[in-house]
Design an enzyme around this catalytic site. Structure first.
Site, mmCIF file in Angstrom:
data_model
loop_
_atom_site.group_PDB
_atom_site.id
_atom_site.type_symbol
_atom_site.label_atom_id
_atom_site.label_comp_id
_atom_site.label_asym_id
_atom_site.label_seq_id
_atom_site.Cartn_x
_atom_site.Cartn_y
_atom_site.Cartn_z
ATOM 1 N N LYS A 153 4.154 0.625 9.581
ATOM 2 C CA LYS A 153 4.361 2.073 8.924
ATOM 3 C C LYS A 153 3.861 2.910 9.635
ATOM 4 O O LYS A 153 4.447 4.107 9.509
ATOM 5 C CB LYS A 153 3.651 1.798 7.633
ATOM 6 N N GLU A 157 0.932 -1.022 0.093
ATOM 7 C CA GLU A 157 0.016 0.044 0.002
ATOM 8 C C GLU A 157 0.996 1.197 0.233
ATOM 9 O O GLU A 157 1.845 1.208 0.947
ATOM 10 C CB GLU A 157 -0.855 0.004 1.165
ATOM 11 N N ARG A 204 5.210 -13.143 9.578
ATOM 12 C CA ARG A 204 5.838 -11.721 9.382
ATOM 13 C C ARG A 204 7.170 -11.878 9.812
ATOM 14 O O ARG A 204 7.498 -12.461 10.747
ATOM 15 C CB ARG A 204 4.922 -10.600 9.431
#
Ligand code: ATP
Ligand code: MG
Length: 563
Positions: free
Chosen positions: A276, A42, A266
């Site tokens: 982020k 994104e 992850r």
């Protein structure tokens, strides 16, 4: 031996559970044996080392199975996204050494996604709901207790079609209506309890401008984007495992190509944060100098710090692909860069905490140039000439007035070898009024040139130095961990991860470096002998070079592994 030069053992060691799934699919002729992956960021921030793992995995799978990997920007939330991030993401992936076959944008599918939503409405599988996000959450129930049906759940197809079209036309305000999938209010999986597909956001989008004021949710956009592109294996992180039934539900209801979603753990690393949102906060609130601050776990931060693409790819390989969440030691990352820099970095002499040494028996104003090997690991890097003279800088740490036993560096009466140079012996210690040592007066042995003992006498210590007359002043930036605790998110109530920032994560010094470094350009990588690995920062000028410490010489990881 396999055809690619790896041994059977190496092959099986590099096998992970995703390889096993894909190889099974290829054997079964699924998707005609085709393998297609994607990296779907994104564009709402810069990429970090966690993304690097996903990039290496997705591009690596395509390479391994002669498939393709595309870059797809998951740009479905105009409020948070920007072309600045798009550009940075493209640059970072290229820098890591990967090329995408195609560049796609979820926003390219807005029209198709809309048409599919209409199709679901017509099938009676989606409805326009007037409840607010808060009301929807409140009525959601618990895993044991079904959700309360929305009073709008049984709107007619005609009414839904009309309202959805008016949502698109901009007749309603943000949050006034949503489009929801009509699935199963009693499902133990909360994501299946009539999830929102579209929300209203009156904000310009970085690519579609003001064309749309309704935007698809991640769950509605992601799988369909994968499907449109022909993705075969949609690799994502574990938190999406619970979203998989929904991913598959949309694809099934629409009767379109079905990619297989595969989840892996992850990457988490200690002493840092990787969301982020938090990294953006550190930048916006000036806790760091920017996204590329060398203390940041971002790709551009690591690049500026002196990390190489090879070291990051190697790190991703070593971490492997797991099915269970874990935390990787930051020192493994350091191990990987140290290993690579040891092979490629030129050795140079640099003094961080200068202490003056006068060689009293050296010819006044004399100088000579000594030959130094640039990199013993790589003879092709050749040799260079290092100037020597009667006044030198050495590191303060290499002198002790009152040394303990087994201290092999300089001390009153002691003799050491100067790297590439001569043996020197300290005869006199000069101090200022405060008792601070300001100068060492030494003699050198002219017959020890090149560091060879002329008469078999033992000189154990070798120290680095720089000729004072030839030295260049350099700004040296020493970095330490950005956070002082292993898990920065582990805080007492009323505190957050920012309270765990390490106040000493940056130290700036003025050091003395050999004149060879005058012509250095940003990105150059060096081993400052005995001190650490450094790279030239973009702030560098020919008059004043600036160096970032990439990593120290000491290898805590290897020691931990018992090497
Ligand atoms: P963050 O949680 O840091 O904000 P994100 O998941 O929202 O990251 P995206 O841009 O959506 O960021 O991520 C793009 C891809 O990178 C996704 O497939 C995501 O699963 C993967 N990814 C993100 N963080 C990690 C990580 N720490 N380890 C491995 N893959 C990751
Ligand atoms: Mg995400």
């Amino acid at each position: 031996m396999n055809t690619d030069g790896t041994t059977i053992e190496e092959k099986s060691a590099s096998q992970n559970f995703i390889h096993a799934i894909i190889e099974e699919d290829i054997r079964n002729g699924k998707n005609g044996g085709r393998v297609q992956t994607r990296f779907p960021p994104e564009p709402n921030g810069y990429l970090h080392i966690g993304h690097a793992k996903s990039i290496c995995l997705n591009f690596g799978l395509a390479q391994k199975y002669n498939g393709i990997c595309n870059l797809r920007f998951d740009d479905t939330n105009p409020a948070k996204e920007d072309t600045e991030y798009v550009d940075a993401i493209r640059e970072d992936i290229h820098w890591l050494g990967f090329n995408w076959a195609n560049e796609f944008y979820a926003s390219d599918y807005f029209e198709q996604l809309y048409a599919w939503a209409v199709q679901l409405i017509k099938k009676g599988k989606a409805y326009v709901c007037d409840l607010s996000q808060e009301q929807i959450s409140r009525d959601r129930g618990t895993p044991q207790v079904p959700a309360t049906p929305s009073p709008y759940r049984n709107r007619s197809v005609e009414e839904n079609l009309d309202l959805f079209e008016r949502m698109r036309r901009g007749e309603f305000k943000d949050g006034e209506k949503t489009l929801r999938a009509k699935i199963d209010l009693a499902s133990p999986n909360m994501h299946m309890r009539d999830p929102v597909m579209y929300r209203i956001i009156h904000a310009p989008h970085h690519r579609t401008g003001n064309k749309w004021c309704i935007y698809p949710m991640y769950d509605y956009a992601h799988g369909q984007s994968d499907s449109v592109e022909g993705v075969t294996h949609s690799v994502c992180t574990l938190e999406f495992e619970v979203h998989r039934p929904l991913y598959e539900w949309f694809i099934r209801e629409l009767g379109i190509h079905a990619p297989q979603q595969i989840e892996f753990a992850r990457l988490n690393i200690n002493y840092t944060v990787m969301s982020k949102r938090k990294l953006l906060e550190l930048v916006k609130q000036h806790y760091v100098a920017g996204w590329d601050d060398p203390r940041m776990p971002t790709i551009c931060g690591l690049r500026r710090r002196g990390y190489t693409p090879e070291s990051i790819r190697n790190f991703a390989e070593r971490v492997g692909v797991a099915k269970r969440d874990n935390v990787i030691e930051y020192s493994l990352l350091e191990f990987c860069i140290r290993e690579h820099l040891n092979k490629i970095a030129s050795r140079v002499l640099a003094v961080l905490h200068p202490l003056k040494v006068t060689i009293t028996n050296y010819p006044e104003n004399g100088e000579e140039w000594l030959e130094a090997v640039n990199n013993p690991e790589d003879p092709s890097q050749g040799t260079r000439q290092v100037p020597f003279s009667g006044t030198l800088w050495i590191d303060r740490d290499d002198f002790m007035e009152d040394p303990p036993k087994k201290y092999f560096r300089l001390a009153p009466g002691a003799e050491v070898r100067l790297r590439y140079g001569y043996f020197i012996k300290c005869n006199e210690v000069v101090k200022d009024a405060d008792g601070q040592v300001t100068e060492l007066r030494c003699t050198y042995d002219p017959s020890s040139k090149g560091g060879q003992s002329p008469d078999g006498r033992k000189v154990k210590g070798t120290i680095h130095w720089v000729s004072a007359r030839h030295a260049v002043d350099a700004e040296i930036r020493l970095y330490d961990r950005l956070f002082s605790v292993e898990n920065p998110d582990d805080t007492a109530e009323g505190h957050d991860y920012k309270d765990n920032l390490n106040p000493d994560s940056l130290t700036v010094l003025t050091g003395k470096v050999e004149p060879f470094l005058k012509g250095t350009v940003p990105g150059d990588k060096f081993q400052f002998e005995r001190v650490g690995y450094f790279c030239t920062d973009p702030d560098s000028t020919p008059e004043r070079p600036v160096f970032n410490r990439t990593v120290t010489m000491k290898d805590s990881w290897a020691r931990k592994m018992g090497e």
